[in-house]
Scaffold this motif. Sequence first.
Motif, PDB file in Angstrom:
ATOM      1  N   HIS A 109      -3.253  -8.055   3.943  1.00 29.49           N
ATOM      2  CA  HIS A 109      -2.216  -8.839   3.277  1.00 29.49           C
ATOM      3  C   HIS A 109      -2.328  -8.675   1.764  1.00 29.49           C
ATOM      4  CE1 HIS A 109      -0.831 -11.354   6.760  1.00 29.49           C
ATOM      5  NE2 HIS A 109      -1.945 -10.844   7.261  1.00 29.49           N
ATOM      6  N   SER A 110      -1.179  -8.546   1.116  1.00 30.06           N
ATOM      7  CA  SER A 110      -1.156  -8.397  -0.340  1.00 30.06           C
ATOM      8  C   SER A 110      -1.552  -9.701  -1.025  1.00 30.06           C
ATOM      9  CB  SER A 110       0.249  -7.993  -0.803  1.00 30.06           C
ATOM     10  OG  SER A 110       0.653  -6.786  -0.198  1.00 30.06           O
ATOM     11  N   VAL A 111      -2.155  -9.575  -2.196  1.00 27.41           N
ATOM     12  CA  VAL A 111      -2.492 -10.712  -3.062  1.00 27.41           C
ATOM     13  C   VAL A 111      -3.219 -11.794  -2.254  1.00 27.41           C
ATOM     14  CG1 VAL A 111      -1.610 -12.154  -4.949  1.00 27.41           C
ATOM     15  CG2 VAL A 111      -0.288 -10.186  -4.199  1.00 27.41           C
ATOM     16  N   THR A 112      -4.202 -11.375  -1.488  1.00 28.46           N
ATOM     17  CA  THR A 112      -4.914 -12.292  -0.601  1.00 28.46           C
ATOM     18  C   THR A 112      -6.395 -11.935  -0.556  1.00 28.46           C
ATOM     19  OG1 THR A 112      -2.936 -12.453   0.793  1.00 28.46           O
ATOM     20  CG2 THR A 112      -4.981 -13.251   1.748  1.00 28.46           C
ATOM     21  N   SER A 113      -7.247 -12.939  -0.631  1.00 23.61           N
ATOM     22  CA  SER A 113      -8.675 -12.726  -0.462  1.00 23.61           C
ATOM     23  C   SER A 113      -8.966 -12.377   0.991  1.00 23.61           C
ATOM     24  CB  SER A 113      -9.441 -13.997  -0.852  1.00 23.61           C
ATOM     25  OG  SER A 113     -10.769 -13.958  -0.370  1.00 23.61           O
ATOM     26  N   PHE A 114      -9.617 -11.244   1.224  1.00 22.42           N
ATOM     27  CA  PHE A 114      -9.903 -10.831   2.600  1.00 22.42           C
ATOM     28  C   PHE A 114     -10.731 -11.879   3.333  1.00 22.42           C
ATOM     29  CE2 PHE A 114      -9.520  -5.939   1.881  1.00 22.42           C
ATOM     30  CZ  PHE A 114      -8.191  -6.121   1.540  1.00 22.42           C
ATOM     31  N   ARG A 115     -11.817 -12.318   2.714  1.00 21.44           N
ATOM     32  CA  ARG A 115     -12.701 -13.288   3.372  1.00 21.44           C
ATOM     33  C   ARG A 115     -11.992 -14.630   3.552  1.00 21.44           C
ATOM     34  NH1 ARG A 115     -14.496  -9.475   4.998  1.00 21.44           N
ATOM     35  NH2 ARG A 115     -16.471  -8.448   4.447  1.00 21.44           N
ATOM     36  N   GLY A 116     -11.229 -15.034   2.554  1.00 21.76           N
ATOM     37  CA  GLY A 116     -10.492 -16.276   2.678  1.00 21.76           C
ATOM     38  C   GLY A 116      -9.471 -16.214   3.801  1.00 21.76           C
ATOM     39  N   HIS A 117      -8.826 -15.067   3.943  1.00 23.58           N
ATOM     40  CA  HIS A 117      -7.825 -14.923   5.000  1.00 23.58           C
ATOM     41  C   HIS A 117      -8.479 -14.926   6.379  1.00 23.58           C
ATOM     42  CE1 HIS A 117      -4.028 -13.829   6.855  1.00 23.58           C
ATOM     43  NE2 HIS A 117      -4.642 -12.850   7.486  1.00 23.58           N
ATOM     44  N   GLU A 118      -9.654 -14.330   6.481  1.00 21.57           N
ATOM     45  CA  GLU A 118     -10.362 -14.349   7.762  1.00 21.57           C
ATOM     46  C   GLU A 118     -10.627 -15.775   8.216  1.00 21.57           C
ATOM     47  OE1 GLU A 118     -13.826 -12.027   7.180  1.00 21.57           O
ATOM     48  OE2 GLU A 118     -12.784 -10.088   7.308  1.00 21.57           O
ATOM     49  N   GLN A 119     -10.936 -16.643   7.275  1.00 23.46           N
ATOM     50  CA  GLN A 119     -11.203 -18.037   7.620  1.00 23.46           C
ATOM     51  C   GLN A 119      -9.911 -18.818   7.874  1.00 23.46           C
ATOM     52  OE1 GLN A 119     -13.621 -19.714   4.506  1.00 23.46           O
ATOM     53  NE2 GLN A 119     -15.254 -18.188   4.736  1.00 23.46           N
ATOM     54  N   HIS A 120      -8.904 -18.561   7.062  1.00 22.36           N
ATOM     55  CA  HIS A 120      -7.658 -19.321   7.154  1.00 22.36           C
ATOM     56  C   HIS A 120      -6.803 -18.880   8.332  1.00 22.36           C
ATOM     57  CE1 HIS A 120      -3.461 -20.353   6.131  1.00 22.36           C
ATOM     58  NE2 HIS A 120      -3.967 -21.381   5.474  1.00 22.36           N
ATOM     59  N   GLY A 121      -6.704 -17.577   8.528  1.00 23.79           N
ATOM     60  CA  GLY A 121      -5.824 -17.040   9.559  1.00 23.79           C
ATOM     61  C   GLY A 121      -4.386 -16.969   9.091  1.00 23.79           C
ATOM     62  N   ALA A 122      -3.594 -16.186   9.807  1.00 20.92           N
ATOM     63  CA  ALA A 122      -2.205 -15.968   9.417  1.00 20.92           C
ATOM     64  C   ALA A 122      -1.301 -17.100   9.902  1.00 20.92           C
ATOM     65  CB  ALA A 122      -1.707 -14.647   9.986  1.00 20.92           C
ATOM     66  N   ILE A 123      -0.258 -17.376   9.126  1.00 23.34           N
ATOM     67  CA  ILE A 123       0.845 -18.226   9.569  1.00 23.34           C
ATOM     68  C   ILE A 123       1.901 -17.273  10.118  1.00 23.34           C
ATOM     69  CG2 ILE A 123       2.607 -19.888   8.881  1.00 23.34           C
ATOM     70  CD1 ILE A 123       0.745 -20.721   6.594  1.00 23.34           C
ATOM     71  N   VAL A 124       2.025 -17.213  11.422  1.00 24.91           N
ATOM     72  CA  VAL A 124       2.892 -16.227  12.066  1.00 24.91           C
ATOM     73  C   VAL A 124       4.332 -16.740  12.047  1.00 24.91           C
ATOM     74  CG1 VAL A 124       3.345 -14.892  14.146  1.00 24.91           C
ATOM     75  CG2 VAL A 124       0.981 -15.478  13.531  1.00 24.91           C
ATOM     76  N   LEU A 125       5.184 -16.065  11.291  1.00 21.24           N
ATOM     77  CA  LEU A 125       6.591 -16.445  11.203  1.00 21.24           C
ATOM     78  C   LEU A 125       7.365 -15.835  12.366  1.00 21.24           C
ATOM     79  CD1 LEU A 125       7.094 -15.911   7.365  1.00 21.24           C
ATOM     80  CD2 LEU A 125       6.585 -18.056   8.571  1.00 21.24           C
ATOM     81  N   GLU A 126       8.242 -16.638  12.950  1.00 16.81           N
ATOM     82  CA  GLU A 126       8.938 -16.202  14.162  1.00 16.81           C
ATOM     83  C   GLU A 126      10.437 -16.040  13.981  1.00 16.81           C
ATOM     84  OE1 GLU A 126       8.979 -18.778  17.805  1.00 16.81           O
ATOM     85  OE2 GLU A 126       7.566 -17.242  18.487  1.00 16.81           O
ATOM     86  N   SER A 127      11.066 -16.909  13.170  1.00 12.11           N
ATOM     87  CA  SER A 127      12.513 -16.821  13.000  1.00 12.11           C
ATOM     88  C   SER A 127      12.915 -17.492  11.695  1.00 12.11           C
ATOM     89  CB  SER A 127      13.240 -17.485  14.180  1.00 12.11           C
ATOM     90  OG  SER A 127      12.934 -18.871  14.242  1.00 12.11           O
TER      91      SER A 127
ATOM     92  N   ALA B 171       1.206  -2.881 -12.539  1.00 14.23           N
ATOM     93  CA  ALA B 171       0.171  -3.918 -12.513  1.00 14.23           C
ATOM     94  C   ALA B 171      -0.572  -4.001 -13.835  1.00 14.23           C
ATOM     95  CB  ALA B 171      -0.816  -3.650 -11.372  1.00 14.23           C
ATOM     96  N   GLY B 172      -0.675  -2.895 -14.550  1.00 12.31           N
ATOM     97  CA  GLY B 172      -1.324  -2.924 -15.854  1.00 12.31           C
ATOM     98  C   GLY B 172      -0.512  -3.669 -16.883  1.00 12.31           C
ATOM     99  N   LEU B 173       0.808  -3.639 -16.744  1.00  7.33           N
ATOM    100  CA  LEU B 173       1.676  -4.379 -17.656  1.00  7.33           C
ATOM    101  C   LEU B 173       1.800  -5.837 -17.246  1.00  7.33           C
ATOM    102  CD1 LEU B 173       4.452  -1.683 -18.177  1.00  7.33           C
ATOM    103  CD2 LEU B 173       2.761  -2.458 -19.842  1.00  7.33           C
TER     104      LEU B 173
ATOM    105  N   ASN C  59      -5.951 -11.285 -12.267  1.00 11.32           N
ATOM    106  CA  ASN C  59      -6.221 -10.857 -10.898  1.00 11.32           C
ATOM    107  C   ASN C  59      -5.655  -9.479 -10.592  1.00 11.32           C
ATOM    108  OD1 ASN C  59      -7.603 -13.189 -10.281  1.00 11.32           O
ATOM    109  ND2 ASN C  59      -5.843 -14.221  -9.368  1.00 11.32           N
ATOM    110  N   PHE C  60      -4.668  -9.047 -11.365  1.00 16.95           N
ATOM    111  CA  PHE C  60      -4.084  -7.729 -11.150  1.00 16.95           C
ATOM    112  C   PHE C  60      -4.837  -6.637 -11.913  1.00 16.95           C
ATOM    113  CE2 PHE C  60      -0.835 -10.555  -9.802  1.00 16.95           C
ATOM    114  CZ  PHE C  60      -0.057  -9.875  -8.883  1.00 16.95           C
TER     115      PHE C  60
END
Length: 258
Positions: A19-37, A160-162, A167-168
Amino acid sequence: MNSLSNRSLVDIDRDHLIHSVTSFRGHEQHGAIVLESGEGMWLTDANGNRILDAFAGLWCVNVGYGQDSIVEAAAQQMRRLPYATGYFHFASEPAIRLAGELTAAAPDGLDHVFFTQGGSDAVDSAIRYIVHYWNAAGKPDKKHFIALEWGYHGSSSLGAGLTALGNFHRNFDLPRPWQHHIASPYPYRHPEGDDDAAVIASTVAALEAKVAEPGRGQRRGILLRTHSGVGRRDRSPARLAEGPARSLHPSWHPDAGR
């Protein structure tokens, strides 16, 4: 979708999807919010929760979800011609007509369109055009860019440099030596207070000082946005951008900076 299959999707996401702009370890703990519609301005996740999409996707769902006319137009085009390259001399009717409509609505002098996949790609493309132009014109040093602090100009390799957000930059070897930043005319907690004229003058002075730095006389690429974007979503008056632009080009018009 029941909770069992939802957990399965979350597990697959956790193990395989970046996932973009996301901490890998933080996302592993939080999990995805799966959008359906989605319908209108509302999203529904896999657990049935309704979410107000104030983010408008990523500022790109500007007419909301579930617009049947758009679905049908896309379906017709997919059946007729799902992809048409713009390389070499190839073109297609939708791209040609859209380019004509965009230039008809644009300020005088903006007569050509180069279609990209998104904002970051657009900024990178603009930088490449500018660099190529000055190299071809025999002025290879004329390619320094100045952007405003808290401004957002994309997340790809050049933009991203501009983008003036730490964080970028961290661990990405950014910004590049030819990318520079000056204080933004953002009035909140500004040293000059709430005086618009003083805030503008401060930014103009910072721009002029940056241009005048030894060995930096070739800077001519200035990225200004009348809204600060991701860094600070304020609604600063458009006139805050006029001072810096006019300091280098008296004929600058506000519409040209939008």
